[in-house]
Design an enzyme around this catalytic site. Structure first.
Site, PDB file in Angstrom:
ATOM      1  N   GLY A  18       0.795  -1.207   0.000  1.00  0.00           N
ATOM      2  CA  GLY A  18       0.000   0.000   0.000  1.00  0.00           C
ATOM      3  C   GLY A  18       0.835   1.267   0.000  1.00  0.00           C
ATOM      4  CG  ASP A 133       0.515  -3.438   8.293  1.00  0.00           C
ATOM      5  OD1 ASP A 133      -0.431  -4.229   8.458  1.00  0.00           O
ATOM      6  OD2 ASP A 133       1.025  -3.203   7.185  1.00  0.00           O
TER       7      ASP A 133
END
Length: 421
Positions: A18, A133
């Site tokens: 991303g 994350d």
């Protein structure tokens, strides 16, 4: 195909995500191979600003993290309007690839990976950085068996540095939903959110898949927030009761119901991780004052010893191993003065740093583990103490010499606890 970025000669693409794309590159100035991370291509105008701010925050945050479990950042900047970050190129295999090819890990290996990851998180949280994350693809096993925690790219500062501002984006939930804590999905990230993600990772290391996998992102949010975690025992037999209990604690829905810190998790995981002799002994280079202050503490004068430990820690030129030894001694003084919980929390923090610096088999690490078990007994947490002591018995037999005064201490304490139960 692009071949250069300023002085960096890009050689091969390593992956995309991303945040952008990562390349392997040669740095002619240093003569080493590095990883170069480039910001994702321009999209909608509002998204560009968000990505740029997040990318620059990654550069600032990651460049101040100095831990062997985190790839070092060497450079960052902009080249012809393109933002980039230059860091260590980490060889090895990501854990998602290991799981895909080899299946679930042996219990000891899974616990060891989780312990070393928790040690990295304990350090990062101490620097006011939350990873946000954590997932198998962000954990790399190097050829020599070390664990590297990759991509602090969506990390957020709990307490921004002077001159920095806290970054939050409306409707943005950085992270990966399969491993995301319930509170993180609604924008309320705290350090123990990383512990929930670590619980998901450990669950997957043991069973081959994370707790929740099916459905849309919204359904996954709902499952994390509301549905019971599928019992680990239903997916894999033979996992020790204490380890299953720890995984369940990491996956508690409410942040306050999880373990208090990553350092505490690392300390608890030592009960199931293998110990090998460390690279060097803390006692070999010990500061001469340490033995003197320890003798003062053992003579029944903990308040005075605590003052001297604090003086030593404030003195210039004291090495990191000696500082950790002084912190451990000071914690024991605090415990002797009746502040048992405070002492226990400090020893757990010291243990995580000692294992990272000295190696799991260093006698100083064994000493700290033993003292943690003693304090757990004092706080009434006998089950946790027994779990730690059971593993420590074998570790001390492998590391300590037969004539070492510490030999046999753990077995004796474990036997007394069993008689009490």
């Amino acid at each position: 195909m692009r071949r250069s970025l300023g002085r960096y000669e890009l050689t091969r693409e390593l992956g995309r995500g991303g945040m952008g794309v990562v390349w392997a590159a040669n740095d002619p100035d240093s003569g080493r191979e590095v990883a170069v991370k480039l910001l994702a291509p321009r999209g909608r105008g509002t998204e560009l600003t968000m990505l740029e701010r997040r990318f620059l925050r990654e550069a600032r945050l990651t460049s101040r993290l100095d831990h062997p479990g985190i790839p070092a950042v060497h450079d960052h900047g902009s080249h012809e309007g393109e933002l980039y970050l230059v860091m260590d190129l980490v060889p090895g295999r990501a854990l998602d690839a290991v799981l895909e090819s080899d299946g679930p890990l042996p219990v000891e290996q899974a616990a060891d990976v989780a312990r070393r990851t928790a040690e990295v998180l304990a350090y990062a949280h101490g620097q006011s950085v939350v990873h946000r994350d954590l997932k198998p693809s962000n954990l790399m096993i190097t050829p020599d068996g070390e664990i590297k925690v990759l991509d602090f790219g969506v990390a957020a500062a709990l307490e921004p540095q002077p001159g920095e501002t806290r970054f939050t984006a409306a409707n943005a939930t950085p992270g990966t939903v399969v491993y995301m804590a319930p509170e993180q999905a609604v924008g309320k990230t705290v350090p123990v959110s990383d512990l929930y993600s670590l619980g998901c990772v450990l669950y997957e290391l043991l069973t081959g898949s994370p707790p929740f996998t099916d459905g849309s992102p919204f359904m996954l949010y709902h499952q994390h927030a509301n549905e019971p975690v599928p019992p680990l025992a239903d997916r894999r037999s033979g996992v020790p009761d204490g380890l299953r209990t720890l995984v369940a604690a990491l996956l508690e829905k409410k942040p306050e119901d999880r373990p208090a810190s990553a350092a505490e998790v690392a300390a608890l995981l030592t009960a199931w991780t293998p110990v090998l002799p460390g690279p060097r002994s803390a006692t070999a280079l010990a500061h001469p004052r340490l033995a003197e202050i320890a003798a003062l503490r053992r003579s029944g004068r903990p308040a005075r010893a605590l003052e001297e430990y604090e003086e030593l820690m404030a003195a210039p030129g004291v090495g990191r191993a000696d500082l950790l030894a002084a912190r451990a001694g000071a914690a024991l003084c605090v415990g002797a003065l009746g502040r048992t919980r405070e002492a226990l929390d400090e020893l757990k923090s010291v243990l995580a740093e000692q294992r990272s610096l000295l190696g799991a088999g260093d006698p100083a690490v064994l000493d700290t583990r033993y003292e943690i078990a003693v304090l757990l007994v004092r706080t009434g947490e006998r089950h946790a103490a027994v779990e730690l002591l059971r593993r420590l018995v074998g570790d001390e037999e492998r590391v300590l010499a037969a004539d070492d005064i510490r030999s046999g201490r753990t077995g004796s304490l474990l036997e007394r606890l069993r008689r009490m139960v």
